[in-house]
Design a protein around this motif. Structure first.
Motif, short mmCIF file in Angstrom:
data_model
loop_
_atom_site.label_atom_id
_atom_site.label_comp_id
_atom_site.label_asym_id
_atom_site.label_seq_id
_atom_site.Cartn_x
_atom_site.Cartn_y
_atom_site.Cartn_z
N PRO A 70 10.71 12.29 -11.73
CA PRO A 70 10.88 10.85 -11.49
C PRO A 70 10.06 10.36 -10.29
O PRO A 70 9.52 9.25 -10.32
CB PRO A 70 12.38 10.69 -11.25
CG PRO A 70 12.90 12.05 -10.96
CD PRO A 70 12.00 12.99 -11.68
N TRP A 71 9.96 11.21 -9.24
CA TRP A 71 9.16 10.78 -8.09
C TRP A 71 7.69 10.64 -8.48
O TRP A 71 7.05 9.63 -8.15
CB TRP A 71 9.27 11.78 -6.93
CG TRP A 71 8.25 11.46 -5.87
CD1 TRP A 71 8.33 10.46 -4.94
CD2 TRP A 71 6.97 12.07 -5.68
NE1 TRP A 71 7.18 10.41 -4.18
CE2 TRP A 71 6.33 11.39 -4.62
CE3 TRP A 71 6.31 13.13 -6.31
CZ2 TRP A 71 5.06 11.75 -4.18
CZ3 TRP A 71 5.05 13.48 -5.87
CH2 TRP A 71 4.43 12.79 -4.81
N SER A 72 7.12 11.64 -9.17
CA SER A 72 5.68 11.61 -9.48
C SER A 72 5.34 10.49 -10.46
O SER A 72 4.19 10.03 -10.50
CB SER A 72 5.22 12.95 -10.05
OG SER A 72 5.88 13.25 -11.26
N SER A 73 6.31 10.03 -11.23
CA SER A 73 6.05 8.93 -12.15
C SER A 73 6.16 7.57 -11.46
O SER A 73 5.60 6.59 -11.93
CB SER A 73 7.00 8.98 -13.34
OG SER A 73 8.34 8.78 -12.93
N GLU A 74 6.86 7.54 -10.32
CA GLU A 74 7.01 6.28 -9.57
C GLU A 74 6.91 6.53 -8.06
O GLU A 74 7.84 6.22 -7.31
CB GLU A 74 8.35 5.62 -9.89
CG GLU A 74 8.51 5.15 -11.32
CD GLU A 74 9.78 4.33 -11.49
OE1 GLU A 74 9.80 3.17 -11.03
OE2 GLU A 74 10.74 4.87 -12.05
N PRO A 75 5.80 7.08 -7.59
CA PRO A 75 5.70 7.42 -6.16
C PRO A 75 5.74 6.22 -5.23
O PRO A 75 6.04 6.37 -4.05
CB PRO A 75 4.36 8.15 -6.07
CG PRO A 75 3.56 7.63 -7.23
CD PRO A 75 4.57 7.41 -8.32
N LYS A 76 5.44 5.04 -5.75
CA LYS A 76 5.49 3.84 -4.91
C LYS A 76 6.91 3.31 -4.76
O LYS A 76 7.21 2.58 -3.81
CB LYS A 76 4.58 2.75 -5.48
CG LYS A 76 3.10 3.08 -5.41
CD LYS A 76 2.25 1.93 -5.91
CE LYS A 76 0.76 2.26 -5.80
NZ LYS A 76 -0.08 1.13 -6.30
N ASN A 77 7.78 3.66 -5.70
CA ASN A 77 9.15 3.15 -5.68
C ASN A 77 10.17 4.17 -5.18
O ASN A 77 11.28 3.80 -4.79
CB ASN A 77 9.55 2.69 -7.08
CG ASN A 77 8.71 1.53 -7.57
OD1 ASN A 77 8.33 0.66 -6.79
ND2 ASN A 77 8.39 1.51 -8.85
N ILE A 78 9.81 5.46 -5.23
CA ILE A 78 10.72 6.51 -4.76
C ILE A 78 10.07 7.21 -3.57
O ILE A 78 8.94 7.71 -3.67
CB ILE A 78 11.01 7.54 -5.88
CG1 ILE A 78 11.65 6.84 -7.09
CG2 ILE A 78 11.93 8.64 -5.36
CD1 ILE A 78 11.83 7.76 -8.29
N ASN A 79 10.76 7.24 -2.46
CA ASN A 79 10.21 7.85 -1.26
C ASN A 79 10.12 9.37 -1.42
O ASN A 79 11.05 10.01 -1.90
CB ASN A 79 11.11 7.50 -0.07
CG ASN A 79 10.56 8.03 1.24
OD1 ASN A 79 10.83 9.17 1.60
ND2 ASN A 79 9.80 7.21 1.94
N GLU A 232 -0.87 11.34 -2.41
CA GLU A 232 -1.22 10.01 -2.87
C GLU A 232 -1.93 10.14 -4.21
O GLU A 232 -2.65 11.12 -4.45
CB GLU A 232 -2.14 9.30 -1.87
CG GLU A 232 -1.50 9.03 -0.52
CD GLU A 232 -0.36 8.03 -0.59
OE1 GLU A 232 -0.40 7.16 -1.50
OE2 GLU A 232 0.56 8.12 0.23
#
Length: 328
Positions: A70-79, A232
């Motif tokens: 989940p983080w790698s799919s939404e790195p801008k939304n999950i710290n 990033e």
């Protein structure tokens, strides 16, 4: 599972628990955790009878938990620190349950807890069948590095071995038996690069990084970790080319496969065309791999070809021959 349990009972093996591992994709909704709900197509016919069996036999719901995905799919939304158990100031409070979360792992586990509760089984125990973080991956796979993998697994182990047990916000103090995935990097496993890099050890048995499964060793006692360089998202072009030193016969078969997929994948490497020369197997395979991947990546194609291909950020184009690429 019932048949397995009955067979064990016939042989007086009554202490063996029977269960099955489930991934997070069994959930229709997982956010916020209190909204955790099993998919409608499996909740009634599959999950509820399974939970009934697990409850009756006092077994476990075996769950795969990978905050990396989940983080790698939404790195801008999950710290990232939230995903790595490193968060000191970032928390999330579920607006319905009012439970406060300090990491992604607990959030994911509790979404399953609430989903089970909705089906009438609030007390079935959870066993973490798999959790981990990739120590390497493809160029386009953000955050897959040794630093993050070591940080995640060390922190996960400390949490899961703590005494008294920490549990999760929805189940404080509950023991979470767990397996870290995986012992070895599975260097022959197909798929994206991360699939081959979840191990604590390299295939030759050497450590990828220092780890203590008891959770007792301070981080300061381990060797320094290499600084991450891919936290990033990569921006730019990527090509898929033949890996060095691969078997020529296997490479020829992979070339034939790539060229057989249509869409004029290999037209430019035909005799007399702009990419025919240099007339070598490696050159032709590299072009075919890049052409195939650039056309079919969106449908799930990978730059792997049974270990014969690798990604590169260096343009392999030469002269009038321009290699197709994937742009991120």
């Amino acid at each position: 599972m019932r048949k397995l349990k009955n067979s064990l009972k016939i042989h007086s093996l009554n202490k063996i628990k029977v269960g099955t591992s489930m991934a997070m994709d069994v959930l229709e909704s997982s956010f916020p955790p209190s909204n955790g709900t099993f998919r409608s197509d499996i909740a009634g016919p599959i999950v509820k009878p399974m939970l009934q069996f697990l409850s009756r036999t006092k077994s476990f719901y075996f769950l795969d938990v990978y905050p990396y995905f989940p983080w790698s799919s939404e790195p801008k939304n999950i710290n990232l620190d939230y995903a790595l158990f490193e968060s000191r100031t970032i928390t999330y409070t579920d607006p319905v349950s009012n439970l406060t979360y300090t990491n992604m792992f607990d959030q994911m586990v509790d979404s399953v807890v609430f989903a089970m509760k909705k089906l009438g089984y609030p007390d079935v125990r959870i066993w973490i069948a798999e959790t981990g973080w990739p120590n390497a991956g493809d160029i386009d796979q953000i955050g897959a590095n040794i630093y993050n993998a070591a940080t995640y697994n060390r922190n996960a182990i400390k949490k899961l071995t703590a005494k008294p047990a920490i549990g999760t916000p929805a189940r404080p103090g509950w023991v979470l038996p767990s397996f870290i995935f995986a012992l070895y990097n599975e260097n022959q496993k197909p798929g994206p690069g991360t699939e081959r890099h979840f191990g604590l050890l390299y295939p030759n048995g050497s450590n990828v990084y220092g780890i203590d499964l008891s959770g007792e060793t301070p981080d300061s006692d381990f060797e320094p970790l290499p600084k991450p360089d891919n936290n990033e998202p990569y921006k730019g072009k990527i090509w898929c080319v033949a890996a060095r030193g691969v078997n020529a016969s296997e490479l020829g078969s992979a070339l034939s496969y790539a060229c057989s997929q249509g869409n004029k994948t290999c037209d430019p490497i035909q005799p007399g065309k702009e990419c025919f020369k240099p007339d070598s197997l490696v050159w032709h395979a590299s072009y075919a791999f890049s052409s195939y991947w650039s056309q079919l990546k969106q449908t799930g194609a990978t730059c792997y070809f049974n270990g014969l291909a690798t990604q590169t950020a260096k343009d392999p184009s030469f002269g009038h021959c321009k290699f197709p690429s994937v742009t991120l």
